[in-house]
Design a protein around this motif. Structure first.
Motif, PDB file in Angstrom:
ATOM      1  N   ALA A  92       0.846  -1.191   0.000  1.00 19.52           N
ATOM      2  CA  ALA A  92       0.000   0.000   0.000  1.00 19.52           C
ATOM      3  C   ALA A  92       0.888   1.250   0.000  1.00 19.52           C
ATOM      4  N   GLU A  93       0.272   2.374  -0.325  1.00 17.02           N
ATOM      5  CA  GLU A  93       1.007   3.638  -0.415  1.00 17.02           C
ATOM      6  C   GLU A  93       0.392   4.656   0.550  1.00 17.02           C
ATOM      7  N   LEU A  94       1.235   5.428   1.201  1.00 19.18           N
ATOM      8  CA  LEU A  94       0.751   6.504   2.061  1.00 19.18           C
ATOM      9  C   LEU A  94       0.662   7.777   1.229  1.00 19.18           C
ATOM     10  N   LEU A  95      -0.565   8.274   1.032  1.00 18.89           N
ATOM     11  CA  LEU A  95      -0.783   9.507   0.283  1.00 18.89           C
ATOM     12  C   LEU A  95      -0.804  10.663   1.281  1.00 18.89           C
ATOM     13  N   VAL A  96       0.274  11.406   1.324  1.00 17.81           N
ATOM     14  CA  VAL A  96       0.443  12.460   2.318  1.00 17.81           C
ATOM     15  C   VAL A  96      -0.262  13.731   1.854  1.00 17.81           C
ATOM     16  N   ARG A  97      -1.164  14.233   2.715  1.00 16.78           N
ATOM     17  CA  ARG A  97      -1.880  15.472   2.434  1.00 16.78           C
ATOM     18  C   ARG A  97      -1.727  16.414   3.629  1.00 16.78           C
ATOM     19  N   ASP A  98      -2.819  16.994   4.092  1.00 13.43           N
ATOM     20  CA  ASP A  98      -2.684  18.055   5.083  1.00 13.43           C
ATOM     21  C   ASP A  98      -3.309  17.757   6.440  1.00 13.43           C
ATOM     22  N   SER A  99      -3.696  16.515   6.686  1.00 14.39           N
ATOM     23  CA  SER A  99      -4.387  16.212   7.943  1.00 14.39           C
ATOM     24  C   SER A  99      -3.453  15.748   9.046  1.00 14.39           C
ATOM     25  N   VAL A 100      -2.156  15.836   8.797  1.00 10.66           N
ATOM     26  CA  VAL A 100      -1.162  15.450   9.808  1.00 10.66           C
ATOM     27  C   VAL A 100      -0.221  16.626  10.033  1.00 10.66           C
ATOM     28  N   ALA A 101       0.008  16.925  11.305  1.00  8.58           N
ATOM     29  CA  ALA A 101       0.959  17.980  11.671  1.00  8.58           C
ATOM     30  C   ALA A 101       1.885  17.457  12.757  1.00  8.58           C
ATOM     31  N   ALA A 102       2.960  18.175  12.979  1.00  6.07           N
ATOM     32  CA  ALA A 102       3.884  17.799  14.053  1.00  6.07           C
ATOM     33  C   ALA A 102       3.151  17.812  15.387  1.00  6.07           C
TER      34      ALA A 102
END
Length: 366
Positions: A347-357
Motif C-alpha cells: 500500500a502507499e501513504l498519500l500524504v496530504r494536510d491532515s497530519v501535523a507535528a
C-alpha cells in the motif's frame, strides 16, 4: 423465436447453407468460403443466435469464464478490485461471473456450487471466515483452480493468496505519525483481538509467523502494535477504539472515546468505512484537524480530497490487486504451477494536510 431457442439448424436454414457449414463458421473451425461465412454470421445476428456455452465446455473442456466471489460489491474496495479483475480477464480472452456473499457462509457455498455448475475455469474468492471452509476445499479437491483474494484462514494454507500487505499498510501510517513526534496515537479498528492475543504475531519476526491467517483488520492492528513497539512506545489498550463495520458505529465509537478525555494527539482509522465514521465524529466535536488532532484514514475515497484539509490516507492498490489475482488464476488454468508463497502488494501513504507535528496538536479532547 426466442433467443434461447435458436439453434445451429435454425441459423443454417436462415442462411441457406448446410448444418455442417454453419457449425464450422460459428465454431470458427474448419474451412468455409467468405460468402458462406458472411451469410451464416448475418443469419446468426438476425436470429439472435447465442452459442451453448455448456455444450462448448463439455466438448472443449473450457468455457473461458472465471468466477469472482466477494463479500460486498458495493464496497469501493471490492468494486475497484472487480474492475481490475474484469479488465485483465477480458484482455486475456476470459469473461467474469461475479457473486456477492454478504459475508454469509451459506450464500458463499451456494455461489460456489452455482459457479461449478456453470463450469467456470477457475475461481477468485475473498472467503467468508468460518471454522470449516468445506465448499472451497471440495472444489479444490475436484481440481478447480482457486486463488484467494485479500484473506485466507486455517485449512486453506495450501491455496495461492494475493493480498495487500495489511501489516505494512498500518505500520507505515503509524510510523508517519511517530515521525511527526506523536506518542499518544489512537486507532479505530474492527479487530476483536487484544494486544495479548496478538503478542506472538507482533514480537516475532514476520518470517516466523503466518500473518495471512489473520483477518485483514487484525493484521492492521498488528501493524499498529509493531510500529509502537519498534519506537519504544508503551501500548495503551485504551487508545484502541473498537467498532463494528459501519460508518454510524465508527462515529459513535470515536465520539465515546473523545468523551473519556483520554489523551491522544493523533488518530488512525484502519478501514474506509471506519475512516468515514471517525472523521464525522471529529467534525461533530469541532476538532480542528490537524491542529487539535492529526488524522490518517484508509483508502483514497472521494470525500478525502473534498474536505479541508484534505485527508492523508493509506491507499491500497485495489485495481492492481484484482489484476494480479486474475493473472495468477489464468496462469494456473493454462497450466502454470500455483504460487505457494502469498503475493503481497504494498500500500502507499498519500500524504496530504491532515497530519501535523505533535507540537501543534493541543490534545484538547476533554
Amino acid at each position: 423465436m426466442a433467443h434461447g431457442a435458436v439453434t445451429i439448424i435454425d441459423v443454417a436454414r436462415e442462411a441457406g447453407v448446410s448444418k455442417s457449414a454453419a457449425a464450422r463458421v460459428l465454431a470458427q473451425k474448419g474451412s468455409a468460403s467468405e460468402k458462406t461465412r458472411t451469410k451464416v454470421l448475418e443469419a446468426a445476428d438476425r436470429l439472435g443466435y447465442r452459442p451453448n456455452q455448456l455444450a462448448r465446455a463439455m466438448k472443449s473442456g473450457t468455457t473461458n469464464i472465471i468466477g469472482i466471489v466477494v463479500p460486498d460489491v458495493a464496497i469501493p474496495f471490492f468494486s475497484a478490485v472487480l474492475r481490475g479483475s474484469a479488465d485483465t480477464a477480458r484482455a486475456a480472452g476470459f469473461e467474469v461471473l461475479v457473486s456477492n456473499t454478504d459475508n454469509d457462509a451459506d450464500i458463499e457455498d451456494r455461489a460456489l456450487e452455482l459457479l461449478a455448475e456453470q463450469r467456470v475455469d477457475g475461481v477468485i474468492i475473498a472467503p467468508v471466515f468460518q471454522p470449516d471452509p468445506a465448499a472451497i476445499t471440495r472444489l479444490c479437491e475436484e481440481g478447480m483452480p482457486i486463488v484467494l483474494l485479500d484473506r485466507r484462514m486455517p485449512g486453506l494454507e495450501h491455496l495461492p493468496l494475493v493480498s495487500v500487505d495489511h501489516v505494512d499498510a498500518s505500520e507505515r501510517a503509524v510510523q508517519a505519525l511517530i515521525d511527526e513526534g506523536h506518542r499518544r496515537i489512537a486507532l479505530v479498528t474492527e479487530a476483536s483481538q487484544v494486544h495479548s492475543t496478538l503478542k506472538d504475531f507482533t514480537d516475532r519476526p514476520a518470517e516466523d509467523v503466518d500473518l495471512s491467517l489473520l483477518r485483514p483488520s487484525a493484521q492492521r492492528l498488528v501493524g499498529y502494535l509493531r510500529a509502537l513497539g519498534r519506537a519504544g512506545l508503551d501500548i495503551d489498550e485504551r487508545l484502541i477504539i473498537r467498532s463494528s463495520y459501519t460508518t454510524a458505529d465508527a462515529q459513535k465509537a470515536v465520539e465515546a472515546f473523545l468523551e473519556t478525555g483520554i489523551e491522544a494527539s493523533a488518530l488512525h482509522a484502519t478501514d474506509a468505512v471506519l475512516s468515514s465514521g471517525a472523521y464525522r465524529a471529529l467534525r461533530a466535536r469541532d476538532l480542528a484537524i490537524p491542529d487539535d488532532l492529526s488524522f490518517i484514514g484508509f483508502d483514497d475515497q472521494d470525500w478525502t480530497t473534498m474536505v479541508q484539509p484534505a485527508v492523508t490516507v493509506v491507499e491500497q492498490p485495489r485495481q492492481r490487486l484484482g489484476a494480479t489475482a486474475t493473472t495468477a488464476l489464468i496462469g494456473i488454468i493454462r497450466g502454470a504451477a500455483a504460487e505457494s508463497r502469498p503475493q503481497m502488494l504494498t500500500a502507499e501513504l498519500l500524504v496530504r494536510d491532515s497530519v501535523a507535528a505533535a507540537a501543534r496538536a493541543t490534545s484538547q479532547l476533554r
